[in-house]
Design an enzyme around this catalytic site. Sequence first.
Site, short mmCIF file in Angstrom:
data_model
loop_
_atom_site.label_atom_id
_atom_site.label_comp_id
_atom_site.label_asym_id
_atom_site.label_seq_id
_atom_site.Cartn_x
_atom_site.Cartn_y
_atom_site.Cartn_z
N GLU A 103 23.34 -36.21 -19.25
CA GLU A 103 21.89 -36.13 -19.39
C GLU A 103 21.25 -35.56 -18.11
O GLU A 103 21.61 -35.99 -17.02
CB GLU A 103 21.29 -37.52 -19.66
CG GLU A 103 19.81 -37.44 -20.01
CD GLU A 103 19.18 -38.79 -20.32
OE1 GLU A 103 18.31 -38.84 -21.19
OE2 GLU A 103 19.57 -39.80 -19.70
N GLY A 110 21.22 -44.89 -11.64
CA GLY A 110 21.57 -46.31 -11.75
C GLY A 110 22.57 -46.57 -12.85
O GLY A 110 23.50 -47.34 -12.70
N MET A 143 23.74 -44.89 -17.21
CA MET A 143 23.51 -43.88 -18.26
C MET A 143 23.92 -44.46 -19.61
O MET A 143 24.98 -45.09 -19.74
CB MET A 143 24.32 -42.62 -17.93
CG MET A 143 24.27 -41.55 -19.01
SD MET A 143 22.57 -40.97 -19.29
CE MET A 143 22.71 -40.44 -20.99
N GLU A 144 23.08 -44.21 -20.64
CA GLU A 144 23.20 -44.91 -21.92
C GLU A 144 24.11 -44.28 -22.95
O GLU A 144 23.94 -44.51 -24.15
CB GLU A 144 21.79 -45.03 -22.52
CG GLU A 144 21.16 -43.70 -22.97
CD GLU A 144 20.25 -43.06 -21.94
OE1 GLU A 144 19.40 -42.24 -22.31
OE2 GLU A 144 20.39 -43.38 -20.74
N GLU A 183 19.90 -50.11 -20.52
CA GLU A 183 20.85 -49.19 -21.17
C GLU A 183 21.13 -49.61 -22.62
O GLU A 183 21.32 -48.75 -23.49
CB GLU A 183 22.17 -49.10 -20.38
CG GLU A 183 22.01 -48.65 -18.94
CD GLU A 183 21.12 -47.42 -18.76
OE1 GLU A 183 21.13 -46.52 -19.64
OE2 GLU A 183 20.38 -47.36 -17.76
N GLU A 213 12.62 -43.38 -22.07
CA GLU A 213 12.67 -44.12 -20.80
C GLU A 213 11.56 -45.16 -20.65
O GLU A 213 11.79 -46.23 -20.09
CB GLU A 213 12.67 -43.14 -19.62
CG GLU A 213 13.87 -42.20 -19.58
CD GLU A 213 15.22 -42.92 -19.55
OE1 GLU A 213 15.26 -44.15 -19.34
OE2 GLU A 213 16.24 -42.25 -19.76
#
Length: 945
Positions: free
Chosen positions: A184, A318, A320-321, A355, A377
């Site tokens: 992303e 931090g 990532m989903e 996440e 987000e």
Amino acid sequence: MVSVRLLVLFLFNVSLVGSQPTQSSQQVSSPPHPAGEQSPLDPSSLSFPWSRLRLPRYIIPLHYHLFLHPNLTSLSFTGSVQIQIDVQNNTNWVVLHSKGLQISKATILDQNLAHLSDQVLPVLHNPSHEQIGIFSPRVLSSGQKYFLYIEFEAELVEGFYGFYKSTYRTSQGETRTLASTHFEPTSARMAFPCFDEPNFKANFSVRIRRSPEYISLSNMPVVKTVEVNGGLLEDQFAESVKMSTYLVAFVICDFKSVTGTTSSGVQVSIYAVPEKWQQTHYALEVAVKMLDFYEDYFNIRYPLPKQDLIAIPDFQSGAMENWGLTTYRETSLLYDPLTSSVSDKLWVTMVIGHELAHQWFGNLVTMEWWNDIWLNEGFARYMEYISVEATYPDLKVEEYLLHTCFAAVGLDSLNSSRPISSPAENPTQIKEMFDTVSYDKGACVLHMLRHFLTDEVFQSGIVRYLRKYSYKNAHNQDLWDSLANTCSEEDFISGKHCYNSGQATKNAYLFAGEHLDLTAMMNTWTLQKGIPLVTVTRKGPRLLLRQDRFLRTVMPSDPLWSSFQKDFLWHIPLTYKTDVSGTIHRHLMTSPTDSIHIGEEASWVKVNTDMTGFYVVHYEEGGWDVMAKLLRENHTALSYKDRTQLIHNAFQLVTAGHLPLNKALDLIGYLKKEMHTVPLLEGLGYLEAFYHIIEKRDELDLTQNLGMYILQFFRAVIDQQTWSDSGSVSERRLRSEVLSLACHLDYPPCLERARQRFKDWLQSNGTLNPPTDVAETVFSVGAQDDHGWASLLSTYKTSLSAAQKHKILFALTSSRDSNKLQRLLDLGLEGKVIRSQDLSSLILMVARNSRGCNLAWNFVKKNWDTLVQKFQLGSFCIRNIIIGTTGQFSSQEELNEVQLFFESIKEQASQLRATQVALDNVQKNVRWVQRNLETLRNWLNEQMQ
């Protein structure tokens, strides 16, 4: 969807298999040949067929069969992808994304897997758009499906995007390598050729070849592992659900895991470096609880059979989903009870909550394009608060929501802010969208909307949105439609919040007795930048209201003021309370001026109850004196959130030129009686911020006086702190903050306790850890002498706790020896002892130190090109570096210097919003000092008499 017209000439590379790339001519392609006819494939007659940044819409990918073979010795990978495509216009060309991949073969097959051409297909490259074009001599017919087959190879990337290399060291000193992905927003194209835009959703079937000493992970579970030549193994993963390319993920590593199962049978596993396996148990507990919570809240089953969470040693953001395989920084996933503080615990819980919220908001329903990334987000940031409050109420996460909104106010009150929904076309612009506006303002606007509509209506509306757009893409408008018509499609219910279908389509909403156009209201919050300032004046029984745009960069006395205010108007859901009743009153303000009847008997009125609304309030004509008196005489008549918001708004209004500084300072005089952590820290935070600004200006007397005042005023709070990890989450947070400041201000009892704790830690060879809540303070005091600093650096090199390493790094950067600070910056740039992923935070930590402020800024100027190469232009790391290193400059000379530097990197700076934000910030500081320094000096002199 916004299309982009580009009037530029490109140099394109055409590569044929086995030939050297040659430059093509710029002539227009000849008309397509009839189906079945072979055309001579003369590369010189071909030019790139597409001039736009976004891909054409007439070829739709349906299914990717992706094969990858990474080699962790040569640090390279080979692969192939077979993409089933649906052609919707007759064409000879397939245009898709590819970046940094060497393509060795490209063919197109029909539905029966027969080759359309017996010739090698030319592949044209347009590097500036990260696109390739594949030419088929035979027309691809509208309405037909084909298979595009491509073979490719590349190096594993040195960095944090695409398919990249990461390493870790064992406690025996051995370096081990792994390969991981981060796609992303626009980096899937660095791992395999693909249609790398969020609305090209498709299914993915992945195969990964590996050595037996490694495991491979992807979005779906492994269904079969087969042995292939040379003792290698090939993992074949189940077919994925329909998803965007940026959510595809794979990791090849030798990690260990811990596994649990949710109540609905989803298998949850936490992976980490083998020696950190013990630190994965808390994350497992959280992830299982969170998935159960979200399945219940969204009333939609998590659609995959498993959810893996993995801590990657080198990771820029931090977390990532990626669907089914979420990736994290070690500090965001691992929890070590011996070295992680209560704040670390809350951070891990919130990041996992964020996440896993994305598995629905973002993954199941994805924004149509990156201009609406806030739909991903902003929601995930807000769901952190809703989910943690429901699953871990003892963590008191709601105490942090105000600060998320304050951060949003900080950016949105600069002229360089942007609307929540903003155009973004190229990769740099898209990366810049991942900012405070999308995350924090997005969350706060949703918080306002939830309180406006009520919890039940908000929840049922978002469930409706998720159901309607599952496995699809959505716009802003789709969300407003779902929230305005909360009747379920299956079962129409009449009632207060649900009209007949005719009214529902108009987004009519009943609120405070008024019909509301929800779209018109929300467009004022998402399609224009900025934040409203509501000015309140009491006139007998009425409250007069005025709304303006709140700006901290232009004063009301400035001739430009009116031009910056032009055409700004919000639909503001006002709330207020008076001393006459405990009721929260509501009023929708849709015009520049308005008035409310509150009655003669109310002695005070507090607007924006609990700061559920995203606006700043100014109490004109003695209104602030009324508030200061209320806080002095009966502060608990207001909630802790209201007290915190009054403090915040007052100091923001000082910066904006609406309120004298001494009024705001008098307002916080009541804090000696304050028992709640949040307003205490808000007031203390402003005094600390002033201290840091004047400390850097060599104002010795003023610095000393302010330091003495802080210690004297907060002495009772400081002295009652214990050097332990006992108490509630709020008490522990207060302890960390207060003792850190007391020691920074050289308060003797604080220094004495910290030195003793540090001595005990040294003598135990690091086995006797200081209490986690005060460890950073203990280490910071210990770092002030050479032996302590060297011991901490040595521990930093070997520690297995990411949380402890973060505290030690902060302590090392608190040294008052500029040579040590320079050494840390050099180590960060080298990337061995201090990893590159930590370089941007290191630079910011050094910049916060009055001895390191100019060092950090000079370091950034000197190493700018290297930093951009490491982190990519537009990334949040570059943004933080630019804004963070300049954030405490407050003189005209410093402003001129920053402008000069941005001028010298004009080509890059012009692409970044962050440079303008940085300039606005410095300008704001310069004005603050010019207007308030003498007031502060005089006020302190009065207090110290």
